[in-house]
Design a protein around this motif. Sequence first.
Motif, PDB file in Angstrom:
ATOM      1  N   VAL A 186       0.779  -1.192   0.020  1.00  0.00           N
ATOM      2  CA  VAL A 186      -0.094   0.001  -0.222  1.00  0.00           C
ATOM      3  C   VAL A 186       1.073   1.010   0.040  1.00  0.00           C
ATOM      4  N   LEU A 187       0.721   2.117  -1.045  1.00  0.00           N
ATOM      5  CA  LEU A 187       1.396   3.432  -0.998  1.00  0.00           C
ATOM      6  C   LEU A 187       0.525   4.469  -0.617  1.00  0.00           C
ATOM      7  N   VAL A 188       1.041   5.364   0.035  1.00  0.00           N
ATOM      8  CA  VAL A 188       0.172   6.592   0.510  1.00  0.00           C
ATOM      9  C   VAL A 188       1.123   7.782   0.352  1.00  0.00           C
ATOM     10  N   TYR A 189       0.424   8.789  -0.353  1.00  0.00           N
ATOM     11  CA  TYR A 189       0.661  10.183  -0.939  1.00  0.00           C
ATOM     12  C   TYR A 189       0.308  10.915   0.214  1.00  0.00           C
ATOM     13  N   ALA A 190       0.705  11.356   1.259  1.00  0.00           N
ATOM     14  CA  ALA A 190       0.144  11.966   2.439  1.00  0.00           C
ATOM     15  C   ALA A 190       0.605  13.294   2.361  1.00  0.00           C
ATOM     16  N   ASP A 191      -0.562  14.200   2.326  1.00  0.00           N
ATOM     17  CA  ASP A 191      -0.344  15.714   2.055  1.00  0.00           C
ATOM     18  C   ASP A 191       0.575  16.493   2.998  1.00  0.00           C
ATOM     19  N   SER A 192       1.059  17.506   2.554  1.00  0.00           N
ATOM     20  CA  SER A 192       1.582  18.540   3.367  1.00  0.00           C
ATOM     21  C   SER A 192       0.718  18.917   4.555  1.00  0.00           C
ATOM     22  N   LEU A 193       0.750  18.685   5.772  1.00  0.00           N
ATOM     23  CA  LEU A 193      -0.124  18.965   6.617  1.00  0.00           C
ATOM     24  C   LEU A 193       0.425  19.902   7.774  1.00  0.00           C
ATOM     25  N   SER A 194       1.574  20.635   7.579  1.00  0.00           N
ATOM     26  CA  SER A 194       2.201  21.363   8.430  1.00  0.00           C
ATOM     27  C   SER A 194       1.148  22.609   9.016  1.00  0.00           C
ATOM     28  N   PRO A 195       1.271  23.044  10.165  1.00  0.00           N
ATOM     29  CA  PRO A 195       0.456  24.292  10.586  1.00  0.00           C
ATOM     30  C   PRO A 195       1.118  25.435  10.167  1.00  0.00           C
ATOM     31  N   VAL A 196       1.411  25.846   9.015  1.00  0.00           N
ATOM     32  CA  VAL A 196       1.889  27.032   8.535  1.00  0.00           C
ATOM     33  C   VAL A 196       0.838  28.136   8.167  1.00  0.00           C
ATOM     34  N   SER A 197       1.164  29.168   8.369  1.00  0.00           N
ATOM     35  CA  SER A 197      -0.096  30.393   8.322  1.00  0.00           C
ATOM     36  C   SER A 197       0.723  31.638   8.037  1.00  0.00           C
ATOM     37  N   SER A 198      -0.252  32.515   7.522  1.00  0.00           N
ATOM     38  CA  SER A 198       0.204  34.057   7.467  1.00  0.00           C
ATOM     39  C   SER A 198       0.305  34.853   8.962  1.00  0.00           C
ATOM     40  N   GLU A 199       0.779  35.678   9.213  1.00  0.00           N
ATOM     41  CA  GLU A 199       1.074  36.231  10.587  1.00  0.00           C
ATOM     42  C   GLU A 199      -0.098  36.771  11.131  1.00  0.00           C
ATOM     43  N   THR A 200      -1.260  36.896  10.515  1.00  0.00           N
ATOM     44  CA  THR A 200      -2.611  37.182  11.154  1.00  0.00           C
ATOM     45  C   THR A 200      -3.385  36.168  11.385  1.00  0.00           C
ATOM     46  N   TYR A 201      -3.189  35.000  10.791  1.00  0.00           N
ATOM     47  CA  TYR A 201      -4.211  33.814  11.147  1.00  0.00           C
ATOM     48  C   TYR A 201      -3.534  33.053  12.410  1.00  0.00           C
ATOM     49  N   ARG A 202      -4.988  32.601  13.213  1.00  0.00           N
ATOM     50  CA  ARG A 202      -4.710  32.022  14.422  1.00  0.00           C
ATOM     51  C   ARG A 202      -5.610  30.598  14.350  1.00  0.00           C
ATOM     52  N   CYS A 257      -0.438   1.220   5.536  1.00  0.00           N
ATOM     53  CA  CYS A 257       0.479   2.185   5.006  1.00  0.00           C
ATOM     54  C   CYS A 257       1.868   1.448   4.931  1.00  0.00           C
ATOM     55  N   ASP A 258       2.442   0.946   3.656  1.00  0.00           N
ATOM     56  CA  ASP A 258       3.694   0.434   3.513  1.00  0.00           C
ATOM     57  C   ASP A 258       4.902   1.234   3.217  1.00  0.00           C
ATOM     58  N   ILE A 259       4.434   2.252   2.242  1.00  0.00           N
ATOM     59  CA  ILE A 259       5.558   3.314   1.919  1.00  0.00           C
ATOM     60  C   ILE A 259       4.546   4.708   1.677  1.00  0.00           C
ATOM     61  N   VAL A 260       5.177   5.465   2.300  1.00  0.00           N
ATOM     62  CA  VAL A 260       4.726   7.035   2.471  1.00  0.00           C
ATOM     63  C   VAL A 260       5.497   7.909   1.729  1.00  0.00           C
ATOM     64  N   ILE A 261       4.854   8.804   0.890  1.00  0.00           N
ATOM     65  CA  ILE A 261       5.575   9.679   0.203  1.00  0.00           C
ATOM     66  C   ILE A 261       5.057  10.968   0.362  1.00  0.00           C
ATOM     67  N   THR A 262       5.645  12.140   0.393  1.00  0.00           N
ATOM     68  CA  THR A 262       5.092  13.518   0.683  1.00  0.00           C
ATOM     69  C   THR A 262       5.326  14.449  -0.272  1.00  0.00           C
ATOM     70  N   PRO A 263       4.446  15.664  -0.669  1.00  0.00           N
ATOM     71  CA  PRO A 263       4.619  16.505  -1.471  1.00  0.00           C
ATOM     72  C   PRO A 263       5.982  17.307  -1.520  1.00  0.00           C
ATOM     73  N   HIS A 264       6.273  17.481  -0.487  1.00  0.00           N
ATOM     74  CA  HIS A 264       7.788  17.700   0.024  1.00  0.00           C
ATOM     75  C   HIS A 264       8.546  16.781   0.292  1.00  0.00           C
ATOM     76  N   PRO A 265       9.389  15.908  -0.458  1.00  0.00           N
ATOM     77  CA  PRO A 265       9.640  14.662  -0.206  1.00  0.00           C
ATOM     78  C   PRO A 265      10.659  14.369   1.046  1.00  0.00           C
ATOM     79  N   SER A 266      11.215  15.472   1.595  1.00  0.00           N
ATOM     80  CA  SER A 266      11.986  15.584   2.590  1.00  0.00           C
ATOM     81  C   SER A 266      11.198  15.513   4.023  1.00  0.00           C
ATOM     82  N   ALA A 267       9.777  15.955   3.805  1.00  0.00           N
ATOM     83  CA  ALA A 267       8.831  16.044   5.225  1.00  0.00           C
ATOM     84  C   ALA A 267       8.649  14.651   5.612  1.00  0.00           C
ATOM     85  N   SER A 268       9.010  13.490   4.827  1.00  0.00           N
ATOM     86  CA  SER A 268       8.650  12.280   5.132  1.00  0.00           C
ATOM     87  C   SER A 268      10.079  11.556   5.069  1.00  0.00           C
TER      88      SER A 268
END
Length: 297
Positions: free
Chosen positions: A207-223, A246-257
């Motif tokens: 099973v391959l999983v392409y796991a999305d970028s999930l980091s909580p990054v935002s603009s300075e005004t967003y809470r 999940c046997d193999i995970v890949i992420t949109p920014h490959p280094s994130a995984s």
Amino acid sequence: MFARLIPLAAMMLAGCASVDTEARSVAQDRQAFLDTCEDWDEWEKPAPPFRIYGNSYYVGTCGIAAILITGEDGHVLIDGGSRGGGPLVEASIRQLGYRIEDVKTLLHSHEHFDHVGGLAYLQRKSGAQLVASHGAAKALESGEVQPDDPQYGMEGGFEPITVARKVRSFEAVSLGKIALLPLTTPGHTSGALSWSWWSCEKTDCKVLVYADSLSPVSSETYRYGDHPEYIESYRAGLKALADLPCDIVITPHPSASQMLARMQDEDGLVDKAGCRSYASGVEARLAKRLSDEVGAE
């Protein structure tokens, strides 16, 4: 919720294609990638394509992933890189010996220019239909980040893309013997999708999983703390991702995984705890972000 995977298992197993007869060396291709690319590399730096497993290939750049899943009835492509990355993805597909014209279905991770900016180009070249989440469709068709995006005001626009179909979690997307399951994973954006599917080498299926970028990054005004329903959906998506087969995970920014590091391990990219580890790491970052927001009051 995951009981829905069971009736689709037979269909997904049917998508297990045997390894093609092309005399490619997986080890050599991966080494070429490692010799060319670095962790957190440039988004439009050309990268040698390589086989991830079975009929699934990495066709992205050094810094931004794109995944090609090949089949007798046509191919599926997940993400297209930035505007400048689109032609690089096309070149990688052709380098593998496949035709961009045989890509029939386009999918996305999340609706930011560095991952979907090249999809309009690839749609023109292939004639493929784009399948999108309900949450991302408006941004994709307008080419503009929407106000509910935590990074609204930070992210640049991209060329609009025609959406042919909208899906929610576990509404299978099929092309011939290929079948993929979407999972809504909002957080980084409201329309983010992760994808899971089977790829096989002879009778050995993973099973391959392409796991999305999930980091909580935002603009300075967003809470994030000002949006409790969004946080609830964010955490639900993380839990669902952690619970996926999940046997193999890949992420949109490959280094994130840690893709490059895993490529050098004895087990290659296989890590049955990969999705769980990735989700727990994001959960820790989200908890810290919420704590920091309270501390800044």
